[in-house]
Design a protein around this motif. Structure first.
Motif, PDB file in Angstrom:
ATOM      1  N   ALA A   1       7.692   1.264   0.367  1.00  0.00           N
ATOM      2  CA  ALA A   1       8.632   2.266   0.891  1.00  0.00           C
ATOM      3  C   ALA A   1       9.230   1.745   2.204  1.00  0.00           C
TER       4      ALA A   1
ATOM      5  N   ASP B   1       0.832  -1.215   0.000  1.00  0.00           N
ATOM      6  CA  ASP B   1       0.000   0.000   0.000  1.00  0.00           C
ATOM      7  C   ASP B   1       0.866   1.264   0.000  1.00  0.00           C
TER       8      ASP B   1
ATOM      9  N   VAL C   1       7.569   0.223 -10.185  1.00  0.00           N
ATOM     10  CA  VAL C   1       8.389   1.417  -9.991  1.00  0.00           C
ATOM     11  C   VAL C   1       9.439   1.233  -8.870  1.00  0.00           C
TER      12      VAL C   1
ATOM     13  N   TYR D   1      20.416   2.587   5.548  1.00  0.00           N
ATOM     14  CA  TYR D   1      20.647   2.361   4.108  1.00  0.00           C
ATOM     15  C   TYR D   1      22.062   1.864   3.813  1.00  0.00           C
TER      16      TYR D   1
END
Ligand code: T3D
Length: 263
Positions: free
Chosen positions: A26, A22, A109, A88
């Motif tokens: 991310a 949803d 994407v 990260y």
């Protein structure tokens, strides 16, 4: 553990799926930690000899979850260097250092750090409908998760700068033409192709694959002399492996090799 990451091992291949569909998968902190744990487990498990990284739903990964960055809900500007240092950067280093091949199946994407995490993987396949977007400039940020390094090396300065400054999307076909990724596949065939590739790799000489990764990573910064020395050292290790012995024996016996990945 929650379920921001799904993990399944089939025939020597561990499929790791980013699972926040949803939000176009991310990254929040939880997903970072679960992904790192899944990759550590895949690296340690003898039953896993190759990894496929993909996303659930219509996107691969939209980078940082911006819901967690709402300035209206913060006391002052965040220290984004902390996120890179603790989340990260360790993830990129972990993917690059994994002693097993990592195939990325970009199912939709890939934006911001999502694109650059894909580029950290060893072989990138993308659905024809997928796009890669260096979305950072739209937020006033710098490409991270290794983006400036990957883009510059793969594309050269002209294209790297244009993509980073404009944040224009790159289609899967363009990404292949530019040497940014390995292959674009019809959407419906992506997972089948990624699994076929990963399964092939999982039955290969995986110890040698890990040495190949090491050599190619080092080539980015080594001189030719340094690289020749490194190849000598790595070949020495490869030549002592069970897989090398099996590969040569199988060739001479005119049969298929039975590689085990043993050093
Ligand atoms: O902050 C730090 O710690 C530093 C590190 C930074 C690393 C980064 O990655 S910075 C870059 C962050 N990412 C972006 O800027 C990309 C933002 N997303 C987009 O530009 C677009 O969503 C896409 C181009 C990726 C896809 O567009 P589209 O039209 O296909 O989908 P959409 O409608 O925009 O998104 C679908 C849903 O996902 C939507 O939610 P809703 O409205 O249906 O409830 C959207 O809000 C959500 N979503 C997409 N990207 C993010 C996101 N939610 C939170 N964070 C996101 N990054």
């Amino acid at each position: 553990m929650t379920d921001t990451i799904l993990v399944e091992t089939r025939d020597g291949v561990t499929i790791v799926t980013l699972n926040r569909p949803d939000k176009l998968n991310a990254f929040n902190e939880e997903m970072h930690l679960e992904l790192r744990a899944a990759l550590t487990a895949a690296g340690d498990a003898p039953s896993c000899r190759a990894v496929v990284l993909t996303g659930a739903g219509r996107g691969f990964c939209a980078g940082q979850d911006l819901g967690a960055r709402d300035p209206a809900k913060m006391d002052g500007p965040p220290d984004l260097g902390v996120t890179l240092e603790t989340l990260y950067n360790p993830l990129v280093r972990q993917i690059r250092a994994l002693q097993k091949p990592v195939v990325c199946a970009v199912n939709g994407v890939a934006a911001g750090a999502g694109a650059n995490i894909a580029f950290a993987c060893d072989i990138v396949l993308a659905a024809e409908s997928a796009k890669f977007i260096q979305a950072f400039a739209k937020l006033g940020l710098v490409p991270d998760a290794g983006g400036t390094w990957q883009l510059t090396r793969r594309l050269g300065e002209a294209r790297a700068k244009a993509l980073a400054l404009t944040a224009e999307p790159v289609t899967a076909a363009q990404a292949v033409d530019w040497g940014l990724i390995w292959k674009a596949c019809p959407d419906e065939a992506l997972m089948e192709e990624a699994m076929a590739l990963a399964t092939r790799l999982s039955t290969g000489p995986t110890f040698g694959y890990h040495l190949i990764k090491e050599a190619i990573h080092a080539a980015a910064t080594n001189s030719l002399d340094e690289q020749l020395d490194l190849e000598r050292d790595l070949q020495r290790r490869a030549g002592r492996s069970e897989d090398y012995k099996e590969g040569v024996t199988a060739f001479l016996e005119k049969r298929a090799p039975n590689f085990t990945g043993k050093s």
